[in-house]
Design an enzyme around this catalytic site. Structure first.
Site, mmCIF file in Angstrom:
data_model
loop_
_atom_site.group_PDB
_atom_site.id
_atom_site.type_symbol
_atom_site.label_atom_id
_atom_site.label_comp_id
_atom_site.label_asym_id
_atom_site.label_seq_id
_atom_site.Cartn_x
_atom_site.Cartn_y
_atom_site.Cartn_z
ATOM 1 N N TYR A 125 20.849 19.581 31.863
ATOM 2 C CA TYR A 125 21.645 20.295 32.870
ATOM 3 C C TYR A 125 20.918 20.310 34.211
ATOM 4 O O TYR A 125 19.869 20.935 34.354
ATOM 5 C CB TYR A 125 21.881 21.717 32.344
ATOM 6 C CG TYR A 125 22.709 22.620 33.220
ATOM 7 C CD1 TYR A 125 23.777 22.146 33.966
ATOM 8 C CD2 TYR A 125 22.439 23.983 33.271
ATOM 9 C CE1 TYR A 125 24.542 22.999 34.743
ATOM 10 C CE2 TYR A 125 23.203 24.850 34.034
ATOM 11 C CZ TYR A 125 24.251 24.345 34.774
ATOM 12 O OH TYR A 125 25.006 25.197 35.547
ATOM 13 N N HIS B 144 24.636 23.064 39.561
ATOM 14 C CA HIS B 144 24.866 24.442 40.016
ATOM 15 C C HIS B 144 23.627 25.137 40.573
ATOM 16 O O HIS B 144 23.657 26.344 40.779
ATOM 17 C CB HIS B 144 25.415 25.304 38.857
ATOM 18 C CG HIS B 144 26.757 24.860 38.386
ATOM 19 N ND1 HIS B 144 27.008 24.452 37.099
ATOM 20 C CD2 HIS B 144 27.926 24.739 39.041
ATOM 21 C CE1 HIS B 144 28.278 24.116 36.974
ATOM 22 N NE2 HIS B 144 28.859 24.271 38.151
ATOM 23 N N ASP C 213 32.109 24.907 42.832
ATOM 24 C CA ASP C 213 32.637 24.206 41.657
ATOM 25 C C ASP C 213 33.878 24.929 41.132
ATOM 26 O O ASP C 213 34.849 24.293 40.719
ATOM 27 C CB ASP C 213 31.539 24.158 40.581
ATOM 28 C CG ASP C 213 31.918 23.301 39.399
ATOM 29 O OD1 ASP C 213 32.769 22.408 39.553
ATOM 30 O OD2 ASP C 213 31.350 23.515 38.311
ATOM 31 N N CYS D 104 31.098 29.882 31.113
ATOM 32 C CA CYS D 104 30.698 31.220 30.688
ATOM 33 C C CYS D 104 31.928 31.976 30.210
ATOM 34 O O CYS D 104 33.058 31.663 30.591
ATOM 35 C CB CYS D 104 30.121 31.982 31.866
ATOM 36 S SG CYS D 104 28.645 31.216 32.472
#
Ligand code: ADP
Ligand code: SF4
Length: 676
Positions: A170, A173, A266, A31
């Site tokens: 994906y 997370h 992470d 991000c």
């Protein structure tokens, strides 16, 4: 200069399905607070990384449908074809340098509250959304599942049209509907998509096959998967279902991008985790697949990278933060300039930009996020406009960065500091528990300056108005920093805190310079970033009896923005620091402190021989008061983060000799009115 042959292995090409990466440097999705809101800024930032040598450069999360709407977070979007041009621009920039562009397309499901689209969020089972919005996600039926597969396929096709070379599935997370289906605690279904691991993996397997079918002829299909959720038996573990899943799908994707989740694990800060902290979790992956594997761990050392490749742990070195702190990291290794690498310090200020929906910023790299809007390149800077001298007073982050960048421009720079070494606040703060890596802010710049014949550093040189006048420089910058105040003035107590004679009151500066508190200590944190928490930690580790009082609801509450609030509070509790939240410190008396509830004002007293006040800092600007025509930079102008001080020093260096025309000092991205 040429690269050291021991790093040759890092520059071998890697075949990923139908495409080939030119080396092993892989910028994993991250991000940046720019995304679709500041698309030119985002595209230029990614392009700069391609120029810096990263072989694969990925987007942040790209929403695929209004039912997975992460607003107001400004990631990418591929809801329909009108979103293609923004991402096509990013791809063009990346391709200019022969790198590959990767698209992390995603449906966020229960993680998104759909604040903009107002769709009802979707999830495998009925559950409140993960944000604190009073909104629930509804359980998906079979038509929803068919729709989700179609949206994903359509987005993959759009990504291909935009020019991407890799398309993600994906499952990391806990941020995607696919990962929610995998999750034993989020997926409570009793149909063929719930229950056994085989069933929970069905949607992932289907979407992987759909994506390969849609775009796999020319695009590599990457699978991003968190092998361990650090939740024990409740979630995936690298010795349990995390491993089982990779064994099940071993050869299905063209590349495995593996990590641990959630995001705060992470992207753990250096305060809690060292380089390579994910290695033990993901080490097994290469044993069970022949496909290329990329992993992360805040790697900035080329030797550590080589060792990972040679030991067969990874095929590609994944990086988000190291590529933010130094977009030219691969090029510097390739050109034999490893001492020029600007190493990430693991502070996560970069994350705070995203959390505030504003362009990314970085403590180490002041040009991050400014590549387009200010035209700042991380490695290049305009030469000086005149043969002039600059005196910089104060060698903290601001002064050091100003000296480094002005030296790069060719000015004759003198940097003076009254201390015996360069570093300013970082000299002290790097000695606090967990903050050693922050010293890299000073180390990188001190080394760079030492290599410049036109920059001289003078330690133990306290400057006065007279010595400044004697020096007679063409330009003078005051970078003398700031000091924590002892009067308690701050957010909660604008008039300060009453303090009786005989009570010991200290500031963080006192503690950092070695003053030892007496008796029970109260740390009053009205600052809310790291300092209150880390001072409490230090004092507790030094054996003090410590109570932390804060008007906020949590310890170090701003550190939610750097992802380590939970870790900080957990650590303090485990160390035995007493924590009193939602209370103000109203008075300090001999042996006692008065505190009051911030809601009811209900007073109470706690035992306190020493109070450490962490409320605000005041600029050290006596030189400026004596000579107001001089320029102040960094904390001497406005106390703030280390990132802000570095930025201030850099800006001063960039703008020296450039007339201020009174315009907005950067290019803006204006929204066009829709024609209808
Ligand atoms: P910033 O974060 O803005 O860079 P710091 O507080 O880290 O500020 O650094 C300020 C530096 O200025 C310190 O190293 C301090 O020793 C130095 N300094 C303060 N006053 C003077 C002075 N009068 N002469 C020389 N150095 C000074
Ligand atoms: Fe690293 Fe901090 Fe820069 Fe983020 S802001 S890339 S953690 S130095």
């Amino acid at each position: 200069m040429t690269r050291d042959p021991r790093y040759d292995v890092l520059f071998q090409p890697v075949k990923i399905g139908p495409v080939t990466a030119r080396n092993r440097f892989y910028q994993v999705p991250h991000c940046n607070g720019m995304g679709r809101s500041f698309p030119s800024s985002m595209a230029e930032m990614r392009r700069t990384k391609a120029e810096g040598g990263w072989a694969v450069i990925c987007t942040e999360e790209i929403e695929i449908h209004p039912s997975g709407d992460h607003s107001p977070w400004a990631g990418g979007r591929l809801w329909d074809d009108s979103d293609i041009p923004v991402l096509a621009k990013m791809c063009e920039g990346i391709h200019e340098f022969g790198s590959l562009a990767g698209a992390e397309i995603n449906h966020a499901g229960q993680m998104a509250a759909n604040r903009y689209s107002r769709d009802v969020p979707l999830a495998p089972s009925h559950l409140p959304v993960a944000l604190h919005d009073p909104v629930q996600a509804r359980a998906m039926d079979h038509e929803d599942i068919r729709n989700l597969r179609r949206w994903h396929r359509d987005a993959a096709l759009r990504a291909k049209k935009a020019g991407f070379d890799l398309v993600y599935v994906y499952a990391g997370h806990q941020l995607s509907t696919i990962s929610h289906f995998l999750s034993p605690y989020r997926n409570r279904r009793s149909d063929e998509y719930g229950g056994s691991l085989e069933n929970r993996t069905r949607l992932l397997r289907e979407i992987l096959a759909d994506t390969k079918d849609a775009v796999g002829d020319t695009c590599a299909v990457a699978l991003r998967f968190a092998v361990d959720e650090l939740m024990g038996d409740l979630g995936f573990t690298s010795t349990g279902e995390g491993r089982d899943l990779i064994e099940m799908l071993a050869e299905e994707p063209d590349l495995w991008d593996v990590n641990i989740s959630a995001w705060e694990h992470d992207s753990a800060t250096s305060r809690f985790k060292a380089q390579g902290f994910q290695d033990d979790y993901v080490a097994f992956v290469k044993e069970v697949t022949s496909k290329p594997v990329v992993g992360v761990g805040r790697y900035t050392s080329p030797d550590a990278m080589v060792s990972l490749i040679n030991k067969g742990r990874l095929d590609m070195i994944g990086a988000a933060r190291p590529s933010i702190a130094d977009p030219f990291l691969p090029r510097k290794i390739e050109e034999g300039r490893i001492e020029d690498i600007r190493e990430c310090i693991g502070c996560n200020i970069c994350v705070s930009g995203d959390n505030h929906f504003t362009p990314i910023r970085c403590t180490q790299n002041p040009t991050m996020g400014e590549e387009w809007r200010k035209g700042w390149h991380p490695e290049r800077i305009a030469p000086r406009t005149a043969d002039e001298t600059v005196l910089i007073i104060g060698a903290g982050p601001a002064g050091l960065e100003a000296a480094r960048a002005l030296g790069q421009r060719g000015y004759h720079v003198t940097l003076a500091d009254k201390a015996g070494e360069a570093g300013g606040r970082v000299t002290l703060e790097r000695k606090l528990p967990g903050l050693a890596e922050w010293g890299r802010v000073a180390d990188y710049r001190t080394y760079q300056i030492s290599q410049m014949a036109n920059v001289d550093f003078f330690p133990e040189s306290a400057m006065t108005p007279d010595t400044i006048a004697e020096f007679d420089a063409d330009h003078v910058a005051i970078a003398t920093g700031a000091r924590w105040t002892a009067d308690g003035i701050g957010r909660q107590n604008p008039l300060g805190i009453d303090c009786a004679d005989g009570a010991q009151v200290l500031t963080p500066d006192d503690v950092m310079t070695g003053t030892v508190p007496e008796g029970p200590v109260v740390v009053f944190d009205d600052d809310h970033f790291y300092m209150g928490g880390v001072i409490a930690e230090k004092l507790r580790r030094d054996g003090c009896d410590v109570t932390l009082v804060t008007p906020a609801g949590e310890v170090s509450s701003w550190t939610h923005n750097t992802l380590d609030q939970h870790a900080i509070q957990k650590q303090l509790l485990e160390l035995g620091v007493r924590i009193i939240t939602s209370h103000n410190l109203t008075a300090i008396r001999a042996g006692e402190a008065d505190i009051g509830c911030v809601f009811t004002d209900a007073p109470r007293s706690i035992s306190c021989e020493t109070a450490v006040l962490v409320t605000m800092r005041r600029p050290v600007d006596d030189l400026w008061h004596a000579r107001p025509a001089l320029t102040r930079i960094g904390d001497a102008l406005g106390p703030s983060t280390i990132a802000a001080a570095v930025y201030s020093g850099h800006r001063y260096a960039r703008e020296l000799g450039a007339p201020d025309e009174g315009n907005v000092p950067f290019r803006r991205e204006l929204i066009n009115l829709s024609p209808n």
